[in-house]
Design an enzyme around this catalytic site. Structure first.
Site, PDB file in Angstrom:
ATOM      1  N   LYS A   1     -10.314   1.226  14.366  1.00  0.00           N
ATOM      2  CA  LYS A   1      -8.922   1.496  14.769  1.00  0.00           C
ATOM      3  C   LYS A   1      -8.819   1.523  16.299  1.00  0.00           C
ATOM      4  O   LYS A   1      -7.860   1.009  16.881  1.00  0.00           O
ATOM      5  CB  LYS A   1      -8.449   2.850  14.207  1.00  0.00           C
ATOM      6  CG  LYS A   1      -8.180   2.840  12.725  1.00  0.00           C
ATOM      7  CD  LYS A   1      -6.885   2.123  12.405  1.00  0.00           C
ATOM      8  CE  LYS A   1      -6.625   2.029  10.923  1.00  0.00           C
ATOM      9  NZ  LYS A   1      -5.612   1.038  10.558  1.00  0.00           N
TER      10      LYS A   1
ATOM     11  N   ASN B   1      -9.395  11.737  -0.173  1.00  0.00           N
ATOM     12  CA  ASN B   1      -8.480  12.656   0.507  1.00  0.00           C
ATOM     13  C   ASN B   1      -8.059  13.802  -0.414  1.00  0.00           C
ATOM     14  O   ASN B   1      -8.024  13.659  -1.629  1.00  0.00           O
ATOM     15  CB  ASN B   1      -7.236  11.919   1.011  1.00  0.00           C
ATOM     16  CG  ASN B   1      -7.581  10.934   2.100  1.00  0.00           C
ATOM     17  OD1 ASN B   1      -7.422   9.731   1.928  1.00  0.00           O
ATOM     18  ND2 ASN B   1      -8.090  11.435   3.206  1.00  0.00           N
TER      19      ASN B   1
ATOM     20  N   GLY C   1       0.815  -1.214   0.000  1.00  0.00           N
ATOM     21  CA  GLY C   1       0.000   0.000   0.000  1.00  0.00           C
ATOM     22  C   GLY C   1       0.851   1.267   0.000  1.00  0.00           C
ATOM     23  O   GLY C   1       2.087   1.213  -0.107  1.00  0.00           O
TER      24      GLY C   1
ATOM     25  N   SER D   1      -4.621   6.049  13.834  1.00  0.00           N
ATOM     26  CA  SER D   1      -4.923   7.256  13.070  1.00  0.00           C
ATOM     27  C   SER D   1      -5.359   8.391  13.988  1.00  0.00           C
ATOM     28  O   SER D   1      -5.992   8.159  15.028  1.00  0.00           O
ATOM     29  CB  SER D   1      -6.067   6.943  12.102  1.00  0.00           C
ATOM     30  OG  SER D   1      -6.511   8.119  11.495  1.00  0.00           O
TER      31      SER D   1
ATOM     32  N   TYR E   1     -14.710   3.401  10.616  1.00  0.00           N
ATOM     33  CA  TYR E   1     -13.266   3.266  10.372  1.00  0.00           C
ATOM     34  C   TYR E   1     -12.509   3.616  11.658  1.00  0.00           C
ATOM     35  O   TYR E   1     -11.644   2.871  12.128  1.00  0.00           O
ATOM     36  CB  TYR E   1     -12.835   4.190   9.215  1.00  0.00           C
ATOM     37  CG  TYR E   1     -11.333   4.383   9.126  1.00  0.00           C
ATOM     38  CD1 TYR E   1     -10.492   3.307   8.864  1.00  0.00           C
ATOM     39  CD2 TYR E   1     -10.759   5.648   9.320  1.00  0.00           C
ATOM     40  CE1 TYR E   1      -9.108   3.474   8.798  1.00  0.00           C
ATOM     41  CE2 TYR E   1      -9.382   5.828   9.246  1.00  0.00           C
ATOM     42  CZ  TYR E   1      -8.562   4.730   8.983  1.00  0.00           C
ATOM     43  OH  TYR E   1      -7.198   4.909   8.929  1.00  0.00           O
TER      44      TYR E   1
ATOM     45  N   PRO F   1     -19.994  16.562   5.742  1.00  0.00           N
ATOM     46  CA  PRO F   1     -20.469  16.097   7.056  1.00  0.00           C
ATOM     47  C   PRO F   1     -19.352  15.399   7.829  1.00  0.00           C
ATOM     48  O   PRO F   1     -18.559  14.663   7.244  1.00  0.00           O
ATOM     49  CB  PRO F   1     -21.577  15.091   6.715  1.00  0.00           C
ATOM     50  CG  PRO F   1     -21.884  15.280   5.273  1.00  0.00           C
ATOM     51  CD  PRO F   1     -20.728  15.962   4.629  1.00  0.00           C
TER      52      PRO F   1
ATOM     53  N   ASP G   1       0.393  -8.964   1.733  1.00  0.00           N
ATOM     54  CA  ASP G   1      -0.663  -8.040   1.302  1.00  0.00           C
ATOM     55  C   ASP G   1      -1.685  -8.801   0.461  1.00  0.00           C
ATOM     56  O   ASP G   1      -1.311  -9.622  -0.370  1.00  0.00           O
ATOM     57  CB  ASP G   1      -0.046  -6.880   0.492  1.00  0.00           C
ATOM     58  CG  ASP G   1      -0.959  -5.677   0.418  1.00  0.00           C
ATOM     59  OD1 ASP G   1      -2.090  -5.822  -0.083  1.00  0.00           O
ATOM     60  OD2 ASP G   1      -0.554  -4.591   0.857  1.00  0.00           O
TER      61      ASP G   1
HETATM   62  P1  NAD Z   1      -3.394   1.467   1.661  1.00  0.00           P
HETATM   63  O1  NAD Z   1      -4.787   1.044   1.412  1.00  0.00           O
HETATM   64  O2  NAD Z   1      -2.637   2.053   0.537  1.00  0.00           O
HETATM   65  O3  NAD Z   1      -2.563   0.218   2.230  1.00  0.00           O
HETATM   66  C1  NAD Z   1      -3.148  -0.789   3.002  1.00  0.00           C
HETATM   67  C2  NAD Z   1      -2.761  -2.127   2.390  1.00  0.00           C
HETATM   68  O4  NAD Z   1      -3.330  -3.185   3.164  1.00  0.00           O
HETATM   69  C3  NAD Z   1      -3.257  -2.300   0.954  1.00  0.00           C
HETATM   70  O5  NAD Z   1      -2.169  -2.643   0.118  1.00  0.00           O
HETATM   71  C4  NAD Z   1      -4.281  -3.436   1.047  1.00  0.00           C
HETATM   72  O6  NAD Z   1      -4.272  -4.232  -0.127  1.00  0.00           O
HETATM   73  C5  NAD Z   1      -3.795  -4.196   2.263  1.00  0.00           C
HETATM   74  N1  NAD Z   1      -4.831  -4.942   2.985  1.00  0.00           N
HETATM   75  C6  NAD Z   1      -6.062  -4.509   3.362  1.00  0.00           C
HETATM   76  N2  NAD Z   1      -6.706  -5.481   4.048  1.00  0.00           N
HETATM   77  C7  NAD Z   1      -5.859  -6.546   4.115  1.00  0.00           C
HETATM   78  C8  NAD Z   1      -5.939  -7.835   4.710  1.00  0.00           C
HETATM   79  N3  NAD Z   1      -7.043  -8.246   5.369  1.00  0.00           N
HETATM   80  N4  NAD Z   1      -4.879  -8.653   4.596  1.00  0.00           N
HETATM   81  C9  NAD Z   1      -3.758  -8.271   3.935  1.00  0.00           C
HETATM   82  N5  NAD Z   1      -3.633  -7.065   3.336  1.00  0.00           N
HETATM   83  C10 NAD Z   1      -4.673  -6.212   3.435  1.00  0.00           C
HETATM   84  O7  NAD Z   1      -3.413   2.441   2.903  1.00  0.00           O
HETATM   85  P2  NAD Z   1      -2.270   3.402   3.472  1.00  0.00           P
HETATM   86  O8  NAD Z   1      -2.655   4.794   3.168  1.00  0.00           O
HETATM   87  O9  NAD Z   1      -0.943   2.918   3.094  1.00  0.00           O
HETATM   88  O10 NAD Z   1      -2.513   3.193   5.020  1.00  0.00           O
HETATM   89  C11 NAD Z   1      -1.848   2.174   5.751  1.00  0.00           C
HETATM   90  C12 NAD Z   1      -2.447   2.076   7.132  1.00  0.00           C
HETATM   91  O11 NAD Z   1      -2.348   3.355   7.766  1.00  0.00           O
HETATM   92  C13 NAD Z   1      -3.925   1.707   7.144  1.00  0.00           C
HETATM   93  O12 NAD Z   1      -4.153   0.828   8.232  1.00  0.00           O
HETATM   94  C14 NAD Z   1      -4.627   3.022   7.388  1.00  0.00           C
HETATM   95  O13 NAD Z   1      -5.842   2.858   8.068  1.00  0.00           O
HETATM   96  C15 NAD Z   1      -3.619   3.773   8.238  1.00  0.00           C
HETATM   97  N6  NAD Z   1      -3.719   5.240   8.099  1.00  0.00           N
HETATM   98  C16 NAD Z   1      -3.608   5.813   6.869  1.00  0.00           C
HETATM   99  C17 NAD Z   1      -3.729   7.203   6.743  1.00  0.00           C
HETATM  100  C18 NAD Z   1      -3.638   7.873   5.388  1.00  0.00           C
HETATM  101  O14 NAD Z   1      -4.023   9.037   5.287  1.00  0.00           O
HETATM  102  N7  NAD Z   1      -3.131   7.225   4.345  1.00  0.00           N
HETATM  103  C19 NAD Z   1      -3.955   7.986   7.886  1.00  0.00           C
HETATM  104  C20 NAD Z   1      -4.046   7.370   9.124  1.00  0.00           C
HETATM  105  C21 NAD Z   1      -3.928   5.977   9.221  1.00  0.00           C
HETATM  106  N1  UDP Z   2     -10.982  18.567   1.650  1.00  0.00           N
HETATM  107  C1  UDP Z   2     -11.532  19.375   0.687  1.00  0.00           C
HETATM  108  N2  UDP Z   2     -11.933  18.798  -0.481  1.00  0.00           N
HETATM  109  C2  UDP Z   2     -11.802  17.467  -0.734  1.00  0.00           C
HETATM  110  C3  UDP Z   2     -11.225  16.649   0.268  1.00  0.00           C
HETATM  111  C4  UDP Z   2     -10.840  17.233   1.453  1.00  0.00           C
HETATM  112  O1  UDP Z   2     -11.674  20.581   0.866  1.00  0.00           O
HETATM  113  O2  UDP Z   2     -12.204  17.009  -1.820  1.00  0.00           O
HETATM  114  C5  UDP Z   2     -10.516  19.181   2.920  1.00  0.00           C
HETATM  115  C6  UDP Z   2     -11.179  18.610   4.149  1.00  0.00           C
HETATM  116  O3  UDP Z   2     -12.357  19.336   4.438  1.00  0.00           O
HETATM  117  C7  UDP Z   2     -10.076  18.806   5.193  1.00  0.00           C
HETATM  118  C8  UDP Z   2      -8.784  18.652   4.387  1.00  0.00           C
HETATM  119  O4  UDP Z   2      -9.142  18.890   3.032  1.00  0.00           O
HETATM  120  O5  UDP Z   2     -10.115  20.124   5.708  1.00  0.00           O
HETATM  121  C9  UDP Z   2      -8.157  17.276   4.511  1.00  0.00           C
HETATM  122  O6  UDP Z   2      -9.134  16.307   4.191  1.00  0.00           O
HETATM  123  P1  UDP Z   2      -8.750  14.760   4.010  1.00  0.00           P
HETATM  124  O7  UDP Z   2     -10.009  14.018   3.701  1.00  0.00           O
HETATM  125  O8  UDP Z   2      -7.621  14.647   3.054  1.00  0.00           O
HETATM  126  O9  UDP Z   2      -8.165  14.340   5.426  1.00  0.00           O
HETATM  127  P2  UDP Z   2      -8.913  14.197   6.858  1.00  0.00           P
HETATM  128  O10 UDP Z   2     -10.086  15.105   6.881  1.00  0.00           O
HETATM  129  O11 UDP Z   2      -9.280  12.767   6.979  1.00  0.00           O
HETATM  130  O12 UDP Z   2      -7.869  14.600   7.839  1.00  0.00           O
END
Ligand code: NAD
Ligand code: UDP
Length: 350
Positions: free
Chosen positions: A165, A212, A11, A137, A161, A307, A32
């Site tokens: 977590k 995002n 990921g 997160s 979600y 929302p 993965d």
């Molecule tokens: P991502 O979706 O790119 O990576 C997650 C990976 O896990 C994917 O490759 C998916 O195929 C794999 N996966 C999902 N379910 C699985 C399972 N049951 N078994 C094996 N593999 C599985 O996400 P990311 O952005 O790299 O995020 C990684 C982690 O960090 C996630 O747990 C996510 O919730 C957490 N996180 C991400 C963000 C963000 O903004 N990207 C923010 C906070 C927390």
């Molecule tokens: N945001 C936005 N337009 C979009 C997606 C996000 O204006 O299409 C804004 C959202 O309101 C927040 C910031 O961008 O203020 C980051 O949002 P994101 O969903 O990336 O992260 P999170 O809210 O989960 O921290």
């Protein structure tokens, strides 16, 4: 030396972390299911390794496996032992992460995120591997109105979600409490990871329509067809748009290695740690810096608030600093430069 298992290593954050681990000399096993990633990422990681040092790519193994299939997970641990390289630590990224999807399908989120984590910990315990870094997160803090969120801020997730977590955090706390002599656990509460590796070979590759801001900003700027929708300009922030704490994914990757080394060396740890820069940036500020850094125009319009959104989500990262004597280094300009480089080299992902 032993190897490191990275669940979800194909990921976005996982792929960058695996690369950093390999470059530091670790042997890495990626597990993965590819439910939200592509096989090609493995070739890309190897390609970057090969460009730096021919030998490094040998330090990566990949298993397509869903963590809910516990027999397959056990097999990966036992094969590592038989190959003379037992798994010594785990970085657990695997899970589903779409807020919208989790609201529509909470059963799926609790099933994938919780069952996967329980299976993983059960197998780790069986194979005497008890060092784990878990991807939590900042979404746990919900809509807190505090200016900076520290690890003591009230936990109040507002969607499945986030609650899934939190459920995993509580589960890990119970495991730690029951056997505090042997487990070392770090639960990392990420803020907003963006950017990409500077090669432009790996980056964020969302399956389906992204939610995002950063992948949307890249997409709208590249395609020049539709505007990026800014969700409200009437928030109590510097310019009325939402404020977040953006962190470069390579800084986040480095943080994982430092934390894994820290908990492995010090043992008997159960940490909750914010991983952010401590600096807030509004949506309009992000757009301005992106435009200036990359000399492009971001098409945007202001629409209604989304929302469940929060005005400002910024990390108090003092605990990160005092624990590791380390803070993220890369600037917002570097995040924008590297993210755009990834987009123009891979407009449609892998
Ligand atoms: P991502 O979706 O790119 O990576 C997650 C990976 O896990 C994917 O490759 C998916 O195929 C794999 N996966 C999902 N379910 C699985 C399972 N049951 N078994 C094996 N593999 C599985 O996400 P990311 O952005 O790299 O995020 C990684 C982690 O960090 C996630 O747990 C996510 O919730 C957490 N996180 C991400 C963000 C963000 O903004 N990207 C923010 C906070 C927390
Ligand atoms: N945001 C936005 N337009 C979009 C997606 C996000 O204006 O299409 C804004 C959202 O309101 C927040 C910031 O961008 O203020 C980051 O949002 P994101 O969903 O990336 O992260 P999170 O809210 O989960 O921290």
């Amino acid at each position: 030396m032993g190897s490191i298992l990275v669940t979800g290593g194909a990921g976005f954050i996982g792929s960058h972390t695996c690369l950093s681990l390999i470059e530091k000399g670790y042997e890495v096993i990626i597990l993965d299911s590819l439910i939200n990633s592509k096989n090609e990422v493995i070739n890309r990681i190897k390609k970057i390794c090969k460009a730096n040092n021919d030998l490094l790519e040998k330090n990566l193994k990949f298993f397509k496996c869903d963590l809910r299939e516990i027999n397959k997970v056990e097999k990966i641990f036992s094969e590592a032992i038989n190959g003379g390289n037992p798994i010594k630590g785990v970085i657990h990224f695997a899970g589903l992460k779409s807020v919208g999807e989790s609201i529509k399908n909470p059963i799926l989120y609790w099933d994938v995120n919780l069952i996967s984590s329980i299976n993983l910990v059960r197998v780790m315990d069986k194979f005497d591997c008890r060092n784990i870094v878990f991807s939590s997160s900042a979404t746990l803090y919900g809509q807190s109105s505090k200016e900076l969120l520290n690890e003591e801020t009230e936990i109040k997730p507002i969607n499945p979600y986030g609650t899934s977590k939190y459920g995993i955090e509580l589960f890990l706390d119970d495991v730690f409490k029951s056997t505090s002599e042997i487990w070392s656990i770090a639960k990392l509460r990420y803020f907003n990871p963006i950017g990409a590796h500077c090669s432009g070979l790996i980056g964020e590759n969302p399956v389906g329509i992204p939610n995002n801001i950063f992948p949307l900003l890249l997409d709208k700027t590249y395609k020049k067809k539709e505007n990026l929708k800014i969700f409200g300009n009437d928030w109590p922030t510097i310019d009325g748009t939402g404020v977040r704490d953006y962190i470069h994914v390579m800084d986040l990757a480095e943080a994982h290695i430092k934390i894994l080394e820290h908990i492995t060396q010090t043992k008997n740890k159960n940490l909750n740690l914010n991983i952010g820069t401590g600096k807030g940036t509004s949506v309009l500020e992000l757009i301005k810096i992106f435009e200036k850094t990359n000399n492009v125009k971001v098409p945007f319009e202001i629409v209604d608030r989304r929302p469940g959104d929060a005005a400002s989500v910024v990390a108090d990262n003092q605990l990160l600093k005092s624990t590791l004597n380390w803070l993220p280094k890369l600037s917002l300009e570097e995040m924008c430069r590297d993210g755009w480089n990834w987009k123009i080299k891979n407009p449609f992902g892998y």
